[in-house]
Design an enzyme around this catalytic site. Structure first.
Site, short mmCIF file in Angstrom:
data_model
loop_
_atom_site.label_atom_id
_atom_site.label_comp_id
_atom_site.label_asym_id
_atom_site.label_seq_id
_atom_site.Cartn_x
_atom_site.Cartn_y
_atom_site.Cartn_z
N LYS A 212 14.29 67.73 66.20
CA LYS A 212 13.24 66.71 66.06
C LYS A 212 11.94 67.32 65.52
CE LYS A 212 10.40 63.44 66.72
NZ LYS A 212 10.45 62.06 66.35
N CYS A 266 2.93 61.81 65.72
CA CYS A 266 4.13 62.65 65.57
C CYS A 266 3.90 63.81 64.63
CB CYS A 266 5.25 61.77 65.07
SG CYS A 266 5.41 60.30 66.07
N1 SAJ Z 1 1.57 60.42 54.75
C1 SAJ Z 1 0.97 60.90 53.60
N2 SAJ Z 1 1.73 61.06 52.48
C2 SAJ Z 1 3.06 60.73 52.45
C3 SAJ Z 1 3.67 60.24 53.62
C4 SAJ Z 1 2.89 60.10 54.76
O1 SAJ Z 1 -0.22 61.21 53.58
O2 SAJ Z 1 3.67 60.88 51.37
C5 SAJ Z 1 0.78 60.28 55.98
C6 SAJ Z 1 0.70 58.85 56.50
O3 SAJ Z 1 -0.31 58.13 55.87
C7 SAJ Z 1 0.45 59.08 57.97
C8 SAJ Z 1 1.22 60.37 58.25
O4 SAJ Z 1 1.43 60.98 57.01
O5 SAJ Z 1 -0.92 59.31 58.22
C9 SAJ Z 1 2.54 60.17 58.95
O6 SAJ Z 1 3.22 59.04 58.43
P1 SAJ Z 1 4.78 58.98 58.19
O7 SAJ Z 1 5.09 57.66 57.65
O8 SAJ Z 1 5.23 60.15 57.38
O9 SAJ Z 1 5.42 59.23 59.60
P2 SAJ Z 1 5.21 58.62 61.08
O10 SAJ Z 1 4.28 59.53 61.82
O11 SAJ Z 1 4.91 57.19 61.05
O12 SAJ Z 1 6.71 58.79 61.64
C10 SAJ Z 1 7.31 60.08 61.62
C11 SAJ Z 1 8.71 59.94 61.01
N3 SAJ Z 1 9.26 61.27 60.78
C12 SAJ Z 1 9.75 61.65 59.57
O13 SAJ Z 1 9.74 60.92 58.62
C13 SAJ Z 1 10.35 63.01 59.48
C14 SAJ Z 1 9.60 59.15 61.95
O14 SAJ Z 1 10.94 59.12 61.46
C15 SAJ Z 1 9.57 59.77 63.34
O15 SAJ Z 1 10.36 59.02 64.26
C16 SAJ Z 1 8.15 59.75 63.84
O16 SAJ Z 1 7.37 60.57 62.95
C17 SAJ Z 1 8.12 60.31 65.24
O17 SAJ Z 1 7.98 59.52 66.17
O18 SAJ Z 1 8.27 61.53 65.40
#
Ligand code: SAJ
Length: 419
Positions: A212, A266
């Site tokens: 994870k 996360c």
């Molecule tokens: N973000 C960027 N650029 C990107 C993608 C995301 O700046 O290209 C930023 C987002 O705006 C946000 C942050 O990253 O601030 C996180 O967003 P996210 O959509 O990547 O992820 P979370 O935190 O909503 O969910 C993640 C997911 N993990 C992965 O994709 C590996 C989700 O599957 C997990 O279940 C979750 O963390 C968790 O609970 O751990």
């Protein structure tokens, strides 16, 4: 395998949707949460969080009697713990919620029960949880001492759902299930099979725990790469979004998107669990965290440079949540940026966040911070700071942005044509 009653401990962003999906499969579910308000809201068939379609499922499950919430654990055949694991000030994992959840369910455990930990946790936490349960219940046999002769089955199965898509991902995503023994893992698979259509893959608990953390560290690292590119491109006067689009035409390149920083409970948190457990080995993972944490400060500096020379500058701040189309403010870089601009009195801030009802308390104290709608904010602003790529901000009249200084941290409006 049949479960008469399944108990979910922690009715937050993961626990509540899991409880809802299980009760939608006609399982009898008892949700347990320390917060009496959360419990009361759910028992009225309502939900305290924003997640598409969750409200309907909870309403139906409560009405039909499959889902009930309470503040005190009750006997069940399976317990699924989904409580927070925050970071302390010193970037160390705080396991106190898991410990108190474990100690409270220990009181109602009986032979044959299954206990699954879903909370994101540092390696070794499931074993520690088993230790807390055993301390409370010396009359029962646990896997750490009894192996396959255990009377309580214990497993770790991390949640992996993406906020905003939780109901679909809960069902479709593959699950990694780490048992403290093989039978423990099999029992846990039986529970997930009740609602998971993806694969349920078994391993040991420690591997599942690190798996994870690895997934989120992978994403953090890749976003850090994109954010680092944005620093480089800004200096070299290159459009980072165009650059990434072009580079991604290569068949083996897939760069993520830069933004105002990385938020959420996360990705901005979990990599620290790995760093904490292996400080000498985690140069890359730590650096990625630092690069992403630097990004909000970089945006703040950009705004400060932009206001120079503007008397009484007005700044439209669009979005506060940590990512698009959700109401979650946890670790939000947008909120961090707006709070810093407010504290430092950089200008009048016209704040817009369509997913929440009012200014968060840390902002409402400032007289120069105003809660408003998108149109008013843009109309009155000298500078438009786009922080979150909410769909609601997509529908915008490009002409409204004419003669404004635009700081678009998401590259969301780069194809808008105001001419
Ligand atoms: N973000 C960027 N650029 C990107 C993608 C995301 O700046 O290209 C930023 C987002 O705006 C946000 C942050 O990253 O601030 C996180 O967003 P996210 O959509 O990547 O992820 P979370 O935190 O909503 O969910 C993640 C997911 N993990 C992965 O994709 C590996 C989700 O599957 C997990 O279940 C979750 O963390 C968790 O609970 O751990």
């Amino acid at each position: 395998m049949h479960f008469h009653r399944i108990s979910i401990i922690g009715l937050g962003y993961i626990g509540l949707p899991t409880a809802a999906v299980l009760s939608d499969r006609k399982q009898r579910v008892i949700g347990v949460d320390l917060n009496p308000k959360t419990v009361a809201t759910i028992n009225q068939g309502k939900i305290p969080i924003l997640e598409p379609d969750l409200d309907q499922i909870v309403r139906r499950a409560v009405q039909e009697g499959f889902l009930r919430a309470t503040t005190v654990p009750e006997p069940a055949d399976a317990f699924l713990i989904a409580v927070p694991t925050p970071l302390t000030e010193h970037h160390k994992p705080d396991l106190s919620y898991i410990e108190s959840a474990a100690r409270s369910i220990a009181q109602v455990l009986k032979k044959g029960d299954l206990v699954i930990l879903e909370s994101t946790s540092p390696v070794g936490t499931t074993e520690r949880m088993a230790g807390w349960l055993a301390e409370e219940r010396p009359d029962l046999r646990f896997p750490q001492s009894a192996g396959e002769k255990t009377e309580i089955n214990i497993a770790y199965c991390p949640e992996r759902v993406l906020p905003g898509h939780v109901l679909r991902e809960l069902v479709e995503n593959d699950r990694i299930i780490g048992g403290l023994s093989e039978r423990c893992a099999e029992r846990a698979v039986a529970l997930y099979r009740l609602f998971v259509r993806g694969q349920c893959i078994t391993t040991d608990a420690r591997t599942a725990e690190l798996c994870k953390l690895t997934e989120n560290a992978f994403r953090d690292l890749n976003i850090a790469f994109a954010n680092e590119l944005s620093f480089i491109c800004d200096e070299q006067r290159i459009d980072v979004w165009e650059l990434i689009q072009l580079a991604n035409h290569h068949p083996r390149v897939n760069i993520l998107q830069p933004g105002p920083g990385v938020g959420g409970h996360c990705i901005a948190v979990d990599p620290w669990f790995i760093v904490d457990s292996a400080p000498e080995q985690t140069r890359l993972i730590r650096t990625a965290r630092e690069v992403n944490d630097r990004k909000p400060h970089w945006v703040i500096e950009k705004v400060k440079r932009a206001v120079q020379g503007i008397p009484s500058p007005r700044i439209a701040c669009l979005g506060l949540s940590f990512k698009a189309d959700i109401d979650d403010l946890r670790e939000s870089p947008a909120l961090e940026i707006v709070s810093a601009l407010a504290r430092e009195g950089v200008g009048k801030l016209l704040v817009v966040e369509p997913h929440i009802a009012a200014l968060p308390p840390n902002l409402s104290a400032f007289s120069h911070v105003v809660w408003t709608d998108k149109e008013t904010a843009i109309d009155q602003a000298d500078i438009v700071l786009l922080l979150v790529n909410h769909s609601a901000f997509r529908k915008i009249d490009p002409k409204a942005l004419l003669e404004k200084i635009i700081i678009d941290t998401r590259g969301f409006w780069r194809d808008l044509d105001p001419s």
